[in-house]
Design a protein around this motif. Sequence first.
Motif, PDB file in Angstrom:
ATOM      1  N   PRO A   1       0.840  -1.199   0.000  1.00 56.97           N
ATOM      2  CA  PRO A   1       0.000   0.000   0.000  1.00 56.97           C
ATOM      3  C   PRO A   1       0.875   1.248   0.000  1.00 56.97           C
ATOM      4  N   ALA A   2       0.340   2.320  -0.535  1.00 52.03           N
ATOM      5  CA  ALA A   2       1.086   3.577  -0.557  1.00 52.03           C
ATOM      6  C   ALA A   2       0.105   4.732  -0.611  1.00 52.03           C
ATOM      7  N   PHE A   3       0.436   5.797   0.115  1.00 54.46           N
ATOM      8  CA  PHE A   3      -0.374   7.011   0.042  1.00 54.46           C
ATOM      9  C   PHE A   3       0.497   8.201   0.411  1.00 54.46           C
ATOM     10  N   ILE A   4       0.456   9.223  -0.431  1.00 53.11           N
ATOM     11  CA  ILE A   4       1.234  10.437  -0.201  1.00 53.11           C
ATOM     12  C   ILE A   4       0.275  11.543   0.216  1.00 53.11           C
ATOM     13  N   ASP A   5       0.482  12.047   1.405  1.00 53.91           N
ATOM     14  CA  ASP A   5      -0.409  13.052   1.987  1.00 53.91           C
ATOM     15  C   ASP A   5       0.033  14.457   1.580  1.00 53.91           C
ATOM     16  N   ASN A   6      -0.857  15.402   1.831  1.00 49.54           N
ATOM     17  CA  ASN A   6      -0.555  16.834   1.661  1.00 49.54           C
ATOM     18  C   ASN A   6      -0.168  17.208   0.236  1.00 49.54           C
ATOM     19  N   VAL A   7      -0.811  16.560  -0.732  1.00 57.23           N
ATOM     20  CA  VAL A   7      -0.614  16.955  -2.127  1.00 57.23           C
ATOM     21  C   VAL A   7      -1.711  17.953  -2.478  1.00 57.23           C
ATOM     22  N   PRO A   8      -1.364  19.201  -2.749  1.00 61.34           N
ATOM     23  CA  PRO A   8      -2.409  20.184  -3.064  1.00 61.34           C
ATOM     24  C   PRO A   8      -3.119  19.819  -4.359  1.00 61.34           C
ATOM     25  N   PHE A   9      -4.368  20.239  -4.461  1.00 57.61           N
ATOM     26  CA  PHE A   9      -5.146  19.917  -5.660  1.00 57.61           C
ATOM     27  C   PHE A   9      -5.625  21.181  -6.348  1.00 57.61           C
ATOM     28  N   THR A  10      -5.626  21.122  -7.670  1.00 55.74           N
ATOM     29  CA  THR A  10      -6.302  22.135  -8.467  1.00 55.74           C
ATOM     30  C   THR A  10      -6.852  21.499  -9.725  1.00 55.74           C
ATOM     31  N   SER A  11      -7.994  21.949 -10.136  1.00 52.49           N
ATOM     32  CA  SER A  11      -8.470  21.646 -11.480  1.00 52.49           C
ATOM     33  C   SER A  11      -7.652  22.481 -12.456  1.00 52.49           C
ATOM     34  N   GLN A  12      -7.564  22.040 -13.689  1.00 50.79           N
ATOM     35  CA  GLN A  12      -6.853  22.846 -14.684  1.00 50.79           C
ATOM     36  C   GLN A  12      -7.639  24.107 -15.033  1.00 50.79           C
ATOM     37  N   ALA A  13      -8.910  24.127 -14.674  1.00 45.39           N
ATOM     38  CA  ALA A  13      -9.743  25.330 -14.775  1.00 45.39           C
ATOM     39  C   ALA A  13     -10.255  25.622 -13.367  1.00 45.39           C
ATOM     40  N   PRO A  14      -9.435  26.257 -12.536  1.00 46.16           N
ATOM     41  CA  PRO A  14      -9.749  26.375 -11.100  1.00 46.16           C
ATOM     42  C   PRO A  14     -11.106  26.994 -10.787  1.00 46.16           C
ATOM     43  N   PHE A  15     -11.564  27.930 -11.631  1.00 45.05           N
ATOM     44  CA  PHE A  15     -12.859  28.566 -11.399  1.00 45.05           C
ATOM     45  C   PHE A  15     -13.887  28.161 -12.457  1.00 45.05           C
ATOM     46  N   GLY A  16     -13.599  27.064 -13.156  1.00 47.48           N
ATOM     47  CA  GLY A  16     -14.564  26.509 -14.099  1.00 47.48           C
ATOM     48  C   GLY A  16     -14.615  27.171 -15.457  1.00 47.48           C
ATOM     49  N   ASP A  17     -13.590  27.951 -15.810  1.00 52.16           N
ATOM     50  CA  ASP A  17     -13.586  28.633 -17.110  1.00 52.16           C
ATOM     51  C   ASP A  17     -12.987  27.710 -18.176  1.00 52.16           C
ATOM     52  N   TRP A  18     -13.746  26.692 -18.545  1.00 53.42           N
ATOM     53  CA  TRP A  18     -13.249  25.706 -19.504  1.00 53.42           C
ATOM     54  C   TRP A  18     -13.216  26.243 -20.930  1.00 53.42           C
ATOM     55  N   ALA A  19     -13.837  27.388 -21.168  1.00 50.88           N
ATOM     56  CA  ALA A  19     -13.803  27.974 -22.511  1.00 50.88           C
ATOM     57  C   ALA A  19     -12.445  28.592 -22.825  1.00 50.88           C
ATOM     58  N   ASP A  20     -11.682  28.907 -21.784  1.00 50.80           N
ATOM     59  CA  ASP A  20     -10.352  29.484 -21.982  1.00 50.80           C
ATOM     60  C   ASP A  20      -9.402  28.410 -22.500  1.00 50.80           C
ATOM     61  N   SER A  21      -8.740  28.679 -23.619  1.00 50.14           N
ATOM     62  CA  SER A  21      -7.888  27.676 -24.265  1.00 50.14           C
ATOM     63  C   SER A  21      -6.757  27.209 -23.358  1.00 50.14           C
ATOM     64  N   TYR A  22      -6.127  28.135 -22.638  1.00 52.72           N
ATOM     65  CA  TYR A  22      -5.033  27.760 -21.751  1.00 52.72           C
ATOM     66  C   TYR A  22      -5.495  26.768 -20.688  1.00 52.72           C
ATOM     67  N   GLN A  23      -6.658  27.020 -20.116  1.00 51.71           N
ATOM     68  CA  GLN A  23      -7.151  26.139 -19.060  1.00 51.71           C
ATOM     69  C   GLN A  23      -7.702  24.837 -19.637  1.00 51.71           C
ATOM     70  N   GLN A  24      -8.362  24.930 -20.763  1.00 53.55           N
ATOM     71  CA  GLN A  24      -8.897  23.732 -21.410  1.00 53.55           C
ATOM     72  C   GLN A  24      -7.788  22.748 -21.750  1.00 53.55           C
ATOM     73  N   ASN A  25      -6.620  23.273 -22.073  1.00 51.71           N
ATOM     74  CA  ASN A  25      -5.477  22.432 -22.439  1.00 51.71           C
ATOM     75  C   ASN A  25      -4.401  22.427 -21.358  1.00 51.71           C
ATOM     76  N   GLY A  26      -4.791  22.727 -20.120  1.00 48.74           N
ATOM     77  CA  GLY A  26      -3.807  22.944 -19.065  1.00 48.74           C
ATOM     78  C   GLY A  26      -3.560  21.789 -18.124  1.00 48.74           C
ATOM     79  N   CYS A  27      -3.847  20.555 -18.541  1.00 45.01           N
ATOM     80  CA  CYS A  27      -3.661  19.430 -17.614  1.00 45.01           C
ATOM     81  C   CYS A  27      -2.191  19.210 -17.264  1.00 45.01           C
ATOM     82  N   GLU A  28      -1.293  19.435 -18.231  1.00 41.47           N
ATOM     83  CA  GLU A  28       0.133  19.264 -17.945  1.00 41.47           C
ATOM     84  C   GLU A  28       0.624  20.330 -16.966  1.00 41.47           C
TER      85      GLU A  28
END
Length: 351
Positions: free
Chosen positions: A157-184
């Motif tokens: 088993p393995a689990f790494i704690d305290n990894v911050p999370f963000t969506s690639q569109a943090p405020f849901g603006d998926w129409a923005d090209s940078y955020q839409q393609n921002g998974c990397e």
Amino acid sequence: MKKIILALITLALILAPTGIYGARYAGPLIGYILLRVETNGEAWYVYPGDSQAYYLGRPADAFKIMQRLALGVKHDFISGTEIFPDRLAGLILLDAEKNGEAYYIYPRDKKKYYLGRPADAFKIMRQLGQGITDRNLADIPTAEIGEPKAVLDNSRPAFIDNVPFTSQAPFGDWADSYQQNGCEEASALMAVKWARGQSLTKAEALEEIIKIADWLVAKHGESRDTSSKDTLEWIIKGYFGHDQAVLIKNITVNDIIEELAKGNLVIVPMNGQILHNPNYKQPGPPRHMIVIRGYNPIKKEFITNDSGTRKGELYRYDAALLYEAIRDYPTGYHEIIDQIEKNMIVVSPAD
């Protein structure tokens, strides 16, 4: 003996009950070539044998898929038949007694179409293809040929704690090209923030994702679909200056588990459509990147931070399914993927 076997195969095909195909997807598109009208006209083949959609890619890739999924039949049957039985509609038939010539049985008219060379076959496939929306394509399971399968022989088993999370569109603006393609950008951001013991707010995440994309365009001319190699060299090391990270190629599923057990984060490039995450805009991103932060050996699940959805923190995927979905892609906007490479970026804590 060879002719007897071929005759039996042919007889089995001709006499097979209509319901032998379509167990997974009982719809009217089985056997058709589908063209994604909303996404660059990408071509998919819905194979009647398993009712799954196979991405055809370049002409050589499409021809290889057609050959791998084809059925061998007798020459007299192919040459002497003009309208084929309904149960053969949509199949690829190989003339096993000649030179292996391939023919596509078009479901609409039940006639055979000679596929010839790869370029000719690809042209015919697209001519006979029919348009499909992303939403309708999402109803059809996808598959690939030639991928190694997951063999789970690691029970650590393995689990790494305290990894911050963000969506690639943090405020849901998926129409923005940078955020839409921002998974990397988002995946690298989460990993580096964790490695440095730093937190991350939505506002900070949005600012960084935009800055990274601007920096990539200015320095490299492209910010979309960065490969695992370029994500490592350009973003993690180049932009962030974090050198405690490496690229490992041709990985097994147990390689991922081993790195997690060592306390390292793992970033993997994916075919997101294989994951079937209900929170994605369907049918899911064909080029995607996620962070893996844990493994549960009892449930055989990976624990991830998936920036492709606002619900991606601690999102769990079946380990075998996630490994199947791993597929690196070239840098650029929807560049052709001409081979399956299962690679990962391993990120270690800062010194």
